[in-house]
Design a protein around this motif. Sequence first.
Motif, short mmCIF file in Angstrom:
data_model
loop_
_atom_site.label_atom_id
_atom_site.label_comp_id
_atom_site.label_asym_id
_atom_site.label_seq_id
_atom_site.Cartn_x
_atom_site.Cartn_y
_atom_site.Cartn_z
N ASP A 1 0.82 -1.23 0.00
CA ASP A 1 0.00 0.00 0.00
C ASP A 1 0.85 1.27 0.00
OD1 ASP A 1 -2.29 -1.47 0.11
OD2 ASP A 1 -2.44 -1.42 2.31
N ASN A 2 2.04 1.16 0.58
CA ASN A 2 2.87 2.34 0.81
C ASN A 2 3.43 2.94 -0.49
OD1 ASN A 2 4.60 4.22 1.94
ND2 ASN A 2 6.17 2.70 2.46
N VAL A 3 2.86 4.09 -0.91
CA VAL A 3 3.30 4.76 -2.15
C VAL A 3 4.45 5.72 -1.81
CG1 VAL A 3 2.61 6.34 -4.01
CG2 VAL A 3 0.98 4.65 -3.12
N PHE A 4 5.54 5.62 -2.56
CA PHE A 4 6.71 6.47 -2.33
C PHE A 4 6.94 7.27 -3.61
CE2 PHE A 4 10.90 7.31 -0.42
CZ PHE A 4 10.57 7.25 0.92
N THR A 5 6.69 8.56 -3.56
CA THR A 5 6.81 9.39 -4.78
C THR A 5 8.26 9.83 -4.98
OG1 THR A 5 6.48 11.45 -3.59
CG2 THR A 5 4.49 10.33 -4.39
N ASN A 6 8.51 10.39 -6.17
CA ASN A 6 9.85 10.94 -6.44
C ASN A 6 10.18 12.03 -5.43
OD1 ASN A 6 9.97 9.21 -8.57
ND2 ASN A 6 9.51 10.76 -10.14
N GLU A 7 9.15 12.80 -5.10
CA GLU A 7 9.34 13.88 -4.12
C GLU A 7 9.78 13.30 -2.75
OE1 GLU A 7 9.24 17.01 -4.96
OE2 GLU A 7 9.64 17.68 -2.90
N ASP A 8 9.20 12.17 -2.38
CA ASP A 8 9.59 11.52 -1.11
C ASP A 8 11.08 11.16 -1.11
OD1 ASP A 8 7.00 11.62 -0.06
OD2 ASP A 8 6.46 9.69 -0.95
N LEU A 9 11.60 10.76 -2.27
CA LEU A 9 13.02 10.37 -2.35
C LEU A 9 13.94 11.56 -2.08
CD1 LEU A 9 12.97 8.05 -5.51
CD2 LEU A 9 13.47 7.33 -3.18
N LYS B 1 13.97 13.56 0.14
CA LYS B 1 14.31 13.72 1.57
C LYS B 1 15.59 12.96 1.92
CE LYS B 1 9.45 13.83 2.63
NZ LYS B 1 8.42 12.83 2.64
N TYR B 2 15.95 12.00 1.07
CA TYR B 2 17.10 11.15 1.40
C TYR B 2 18.30 11.36 0.47
CZ TYR B 2 13.43 8.83 3.96
OH TYR B 2 12.40 8.58 4.82
N MET B 3 18.09 12.00 -0.68
CA MET B 3 19.18 12.13 -1.66
C MET B 3 18.96 13.35 -2.53
SD MET B 3 17.93 8.95 -4.01
CE MET B 3 17.45 7.96 -2.59
N ASP B 4 20.04 13.76 -3.18
CA ASP B 4 19.97 14.90 -4.08
C ASP B 4 19.42 14.41 -5.44
OD1 ASP B 4 20.32 17.17 -5.52
OD2 ASP B 4 22.52 17.07 -5.57
N THR B 5 18.12 14.51 -5.59
CA THR B 5 17.49 14.11 -6.85
C THR B 5 16.23 14.96 -7.01
OG1 THR B 5 16.76 12.22 -8.17
CG2 THR B 5 16.05 12.24 -5.86
N ASN B 6 15.55 14.79 -8.12
CA ASN B 6 14.30 15.56 -8.30
C ASN B 6 13.38 14.83 -9.27
OD1 ASN B 6 14.84 16.75 -11.14
ND2 ASN B 6 16.70 17.25 -9.97
N ASP B 7 12.11 15.17 -9.16
CA ASP B 7 11.06 14.51 -9.94
C ASP B 7 11.33 14.62 -11.45
OD1 ASP B 7 8.40 13.35 -10.30
OD2 ASP B 7 7.83 15.33 -11.04
N GLU B 8 11.78 15.79 -11.88
CA GLU B 8 12.01 16.01 -13.32
C GLU B 8 13.08 15.05 -13.86
OE1 GLU B 8 13.29 19.94 -14.15
OE2 GLU B 8 13.22 19.62 -16.33
N VAL C 1 16.56 5.28 -7.24
CA VAL C 1 15.33 5.94 -7.73
C VAL C 1 14.55 5.03 -8.69
CG1 VAL C 1 16.34 8.24 -7.48
CG2 VAL C 1 16.42 7.12 -9.72
N ILE C 2 15.21 3.97 -9.17
CA ILE C 2 14.60 3.15 -10.23
C ILE C 2 13.72 2.01 -9.68
CG2 ILE C 2 15.18 1.52 -12.10
CD1 ILE C 2 17.52 3.26 -12.82
N PHE C 3 14.07 1.48 -8.50
CA PHE C 3 13.47 0.21 -8.10
C PHE C 3 12.31 0.32 -7.11
CE2 PHE C 3 17.60 -0.76 -9.84
CZ PHE C 3 17.29 -1.81 -10.69
#
Length: 353
Positions: A15-23, A25-32, A161-163
């Motif tokens: 059930d737990n949805v993890f969005t790109n935005e959520d990531l 918080k843990y690493m230098d990345t972005n949705d785009e 970010v991929i898996f």
Amino acid sequence: MRKTKIAGIGHYVPDNVFTNEDLTKYMDTNDEWIQERTGIKERRFGTKHKETTTTMGTEAAKIAIERANTTAEEIDFIIFATLSPDYYFPGCGVLLQRELGISKTEIGALDIRNQCTGFVYGLTVADQFIKSGMYKNILLVGAEMHSMGLEFSTRGRNVSVIFGDGAGAVVLQPTEEEDQGVLSSALHSDGTKAEILSLLSPGSHGGHYHENPEEFGFPDPNTPGGVFITDKILENGFHYPFMDGPSVFKKAVVKFPEVILETLKAIDKKPEEIDLLIPHQANLRISQFVQRALKLRDDQVYNNIQKYGNTTAASIPIALSEAWEEGKVKRGDLICLAAFGSGFTWGSCMLRW
Ligand code: ACO
């Protein structure tokens, strides 16, 4: 002639949805960046202490068994494909048997370690058992709980970010119908660059394949025994997956179309005759390359990586199960399941639903 049909299919995602935005918080990345390079918007992550690769596989299996109008007690062989097993050993096959409460039947359980190609390898192996008459009700599961083993930091961002997590399962049975079942399959591998997409430790290699074995910190080579996890392994992150993304991409976009064409040729069919291609959900850009290479229309290719990320051995059965639930897989359709992944290994199966 006896062939193998998919009698029931099911999938399970946490059930737990993890969005790109959520990531972020843990690493230098972005949705785009993530969407542009992979197509992924969100993925599911299992809940620790509650879900494992095996328990997710069990949930998917229960649905597949019910839809096949059979029972767990009637299953006569288990095949489990994963790269993120609950334990280093024993494999998930026997754990699944226990979870399903069918240990008394003492059926065989085979674990498959072919990463992203695990489901296609598993289906092809099961097909031989069914065609030979050895088994009549095989449960094939692909499941992954990647989130437990990813590096949630900027160092690991190109992989993490991929898996995503999830499971899919099918029940395979014999069919005598002319126009139904697995029609052709092809399996390949090339181990010359095995480490390009790998998780090196724990393992028994002791630095053997590496120019600089000291990087792993193994003790004196002349002392028997040793340790699987050293301080240097932890420091260097060799217990996390490694991927040379561009090299994987280049090989995948060649081998996917090649192996699909091989299995089409074996049954004297052309790409335009495929009703639905379900490629392993590696990366949306890879699937789009394959679609263009084979000149397939949008409605001939199914992708759901946007919602689930890359779920490795689970991606094909999850996508096939969703496509079936959406009415996109119907009796008589020509379906192609194709995968490419770590090893490298790759393969394809053509089947008539
Ligand atoms: N967020 C932001 N920036 C990132 C991220 C991230 N998550 N990851 C890497 N970057 C940065 C890199 O550090 C690099 O920065 P630099 O230019 O300052 O050095 C830059 O982005 C480009 O890095 P590359 O690795 O060259 O990125 P690329 O454009 O190749 O995209 C990707 C990476 C998406 C992995 C790509 O190589 C790819 O699609 N490869 C295919 C592999 C794949 O899809 N594997 C799936 C699993 S395997 C399988 O299932 C078959």
